[in-house]
Design a protein around this motif. Structure first.
Motif, mmCIF file in Angstrom:
data_model
loop_
_atom_site.group_PDB
_atom_site.id
_atom_site.type_symbol
_atom_site.label_atom_id
_atom_site.label_comp_id
_atom_site.label_asym_id
_atom_site.label_seq_id
_atom_site.Cartn_x
_atom_site.Cartn_y
_atom_site.Cartn_z
ATOM 1 N N HIS A 61 0.829 -1.205 0.000
ATOM 2 C CA HIS A 61 0.000 0.000 0.000
ATOM 3 C C HIS A 61 0.865 1.259 0.000
ATOM 4 C CE1 HIS A 61 -3.738 -2.219 1.793
ATOM 5 N NE2 HIS A 61 -3.564 -2.443 0.505
ATOM 6 N N PHE A 62 1.979 1.213 0.719
ATOM 7 C CA PHE A 62 2.908 2.345 0.743
ATOM 8 C C PHE A 62 3.414 2.633 -0.668
ATOM 9 C CE2 PHE A 62 7.187 4.152 1.229
ATOM 10 C CZ PHE A 62 6.978 5.157 2.167
ATOM 11 N N VAL A 63 3.847 1.593 -1.364
ATOM 12 C CA VAL A 63 4.357 1.758 -2.732
ATOM 13 C C VAL A 63 3.242 2.228 -3.659
ATOM 14 C CG1 VAL A 63 5.375 0.569 -4.710
ATOM 15 C CG2 VAL A 63 6.166 0.042 -2.391
ATOM 16 N N GLU A 64 2.057 1.642 -3.509
ATOM 17 C CA GLU A 64 0.920 2.020 -4.357
ATOM 18 C C GLU A 64 0.574 3.491 -4.191
ATOM 19 O OE1 GLU A 64 -3.613 1.116 -3.602
ATOM 20 O OE2 GLU A 64 -2.715 -0.606 -4.629
ATOM 21 N N ASP A 65 0.446 3.939 -2.941
ATOM 22 C CA ASP A 65 0.076 5.335 -2.686
ATOM 23 C C ASP A 65 1.099 6.297 -3.257
ATOM 24 O OD1 ASP A 65 -2.226 4.590 -1.414
ATOM 25 O OD2 ASP A 65 -1.489 4.953 0.619
ATOM 26 N N HIS A 66 2.369 6.022 -3.021
ATOM 27 C CA HIS A 66 3.401 6.957 -3.463
ATOM 28 C C HIS A 66 3.614 6.906 -4.977
ATOM 29 C CE1 HIS A 66 4.556 8.657 0.377
ATOM 30 N NE2 HIS A 66 4.319 7.471 0.886
ATOM 31 N N SER A 67 3.293 5.788 -5.578
ATOM 32 C CA SER A 67 3.324 5.725 -7.046
ATOM 33 C C SER A 67 2.229 6.602 -7.634
ATOM 34 C CB SER A 67 3.143 4.278 -7.519
ATOM 35 O OG SER A 67 4.217 3.465 -7.086
ATOM 36 N N PRO A 207 -8.051 11.584 -6.475
ATOM 37 C CA PRO A 207 -7.047 11.583 -5.404
ATOM 38 C C PRO A 207 -7.417 12.622 -4.343
ATOM 39 C CG PRO A 207 -6.002 11.674 -7.563
ATOM 40 C CD PRO A 207 -7.466 11.921 -7.779
ATOM 41 N N VAL A 208 -7.472 12.209 -3.084
ATOM 42 C CA VAL A 208 -7.765 13.127 -1.985
ATOM 43 C C VAL A 208 -6.698 12.966 -0.902
ATOM 44 C CG1 VAL A 208 -10.246 13.301 -2.369
ATOM 45 C CG2 VAL A 208 -9.363 11.452 -0.942
ATOM 46 N N PHE A 209 -6.426 14.047 -0.179
ATOM 47 C CA PHE A 209 -5.357 14.049 0.820
ATOM 48 C C PHE A 209 -5.882 14.092 2.253
ATOM 49 C CE2 PHE A 209 -3.499 15.319 -3.126
ATOM 50 C CZ PHE A 209 -2.271 14.690 -3.137
ATOM 51 N N ARG A 235 -5.566 8.947 -0.372
ATOM 52 C CA ARG A 235 -6.313 7.836 -0.926
ATOM 53 C C ARG A 235 -7.023 8.305 -2.192
ATOM 54 N NH1 ARG A 235 -8.585 5.402 3.180
ATOM 55 N NH2 ARG A 235 -10.024 4.183 1.931
ATOM 56 N N VAL A 236 -7.530 7.365 -2.966
ATOM 57 C CA VAL A 236 -8.391 7.689 -4.099
ATOM 58 C C VAL A 236 -9.809 7.369 -3.656
ATOM 59 C CG1 VAL A 236 -8.978 7.180 -6.490
ATOM 60 C CG2 VAL A 236 -6.571 7.237 -5.775
#
Length: 347
Positions: A61-67, A207-209, A235-236
């Protein structure tokens, strides 16, 4: 985790990224209310990068979010093309360093430093609220315009709530939430039922922060969004996920050192001014407005109840969780009324 050498892990990550780099200094610039670690690294050639270190959740999830964030930072159109930090790339892929030992499984991503302009005042006037409503609407529109160019996201609000429900079935979940298991289950069921009634799965996602406190972004003199950092709650999802913190920014209470997550901000006239300005720029639907209490319920259940001890230091997480159990979750239906908000934007 005092025994863990986080600086050593950062040095290890730099070596993995480029072993020709010579570090002059590493400064811890982490937020004092959070358990996350952020470092400023200065090199002998005077270049500076930012390292974010995390060790909870899933590495995938970390990699997915930052990608997704990195693609978004590169694809956002003007005037938002420089709002987000760009991550460092090694070869042709996002660089993520994973450190695993007997104590910790930690992950690091590197960012270029952000340019920061003005911070918002702690309390806004009416004209500033209107300008902020317009700029956030424009930013959401920009995020929507590039959503189809971004990597896929696997997280949804329903998946996160169902995950919390499973945690409550485990001995650890029963222990961690002790006296409040029945309340949490009830609130999870209410979220799922109300979301289904509103057909929330049909809402457009962007995409929301989520965590839009005034320490996380800067603006121009004209109050247009200039830069945004701190992507811990990224997250999206529905754009409505951002609105609880929008209500906090414009609240009559203003920014406070001692904070609480009450729902009252949604019902302030100042939030209605913000909402009207946003709606004039990027129209909202009735169903989205009626979904606001569910985004608030989700925020409390996911970020305060489920993950509070990871996002906040213990002194904050214990208090915020108790407030959620005793005050905030049980009074959502009593305190929130969609009708004044609907009249504000549709009448």
């Amino acid at each position: 985790m005092n025994q863990i050498d986080f600086i050593g892990i950062v040095r290890e990550a730099v070596k993995s990224f480029d072993d020709s780099k010579r570090i002059v200094r590493i400064d811890d610039i982490s937020a004092k209310v959070s358990t996350n670690h952020v470092y400023r690294i200065k090199f002998s050639d005077h270049n500076i990068i930012i390292a974010k270190l995390s060790y909870f959740g899933k590495f995938e999830h970390f990699v997915e979010d930052h990608s997704i964030i990195n693609s978004l930072s590169n694809n956002l159109p003007a005037p938002f093309e420089n709002v987000l930090a760009r991550s460092l790339i090694k070869g042709n892929t996002l660089f993520v360093h994973r450190h695993t030992d007997s104590f910790i499984d930690a992950w690091i991503v590197f960012y270029r430093p952000m340019r920061v302009r003005k911070k918002l005042p702690k309390r806004l006037n009416e004209e500033q609220i209107k300008k902020l409503g317009r700029t956030f609407a424009q930013f959401h529109q920009a995020c929507f315009s590039v959503k189809n160019t971004l990597p896929p996201s696997s997280k949804t609000m329903q998946i996160d709530i169902e995950h919390l429900q499973r945690i409550l079935q485990t001995p650890l979940g029963q222990h961690d939430h002790r006296m409040h298991v029945d309340l949490i289950r009830e609130q999870c069921n209410m979220f799922l039922e109300n979301s289904a009634k509103l057909n929330a799965e049909s809402f457009e996602t962007i995409p929301v922060f989520v965590d839009w406190n005034i320490g996380n972004f800067s603006v121009t003199k004209q109050l247009t969004l200039h830069s945004r950092w701190d992507y811990d709650w990224f997250r999206v999802s529905s754009r409505m996920m951002d609105f609880y913190f929008f209500s906090r920014i414009v609240s009559d209470v203003g920014d406070q050192t001692t904070f609480s997550y009450d729902i009252d901000r949604f019902m302030e006239e100042r939030f209605m001014i913000f909402l009207k300005a946003y709606h004039e720029e990027y129209p909202l639907t009735e169903a989205e407005i009626r979904f606001l209490p569910e985004t608030y319920r989700f925020f409390l259940l996911n970020y305060v109840v489920k993950y509070g001890r990871y996002f906040f230091h213990e002194v904050f997480s214990n208090r915020l969780q108790q407030e959620a159990y005793n005050n905030h979750l049980p009074t959502i239906e009593e305190k929130f009324d969609a009708e004044p908000l609907l009249r504000t934007i549709f009448d």
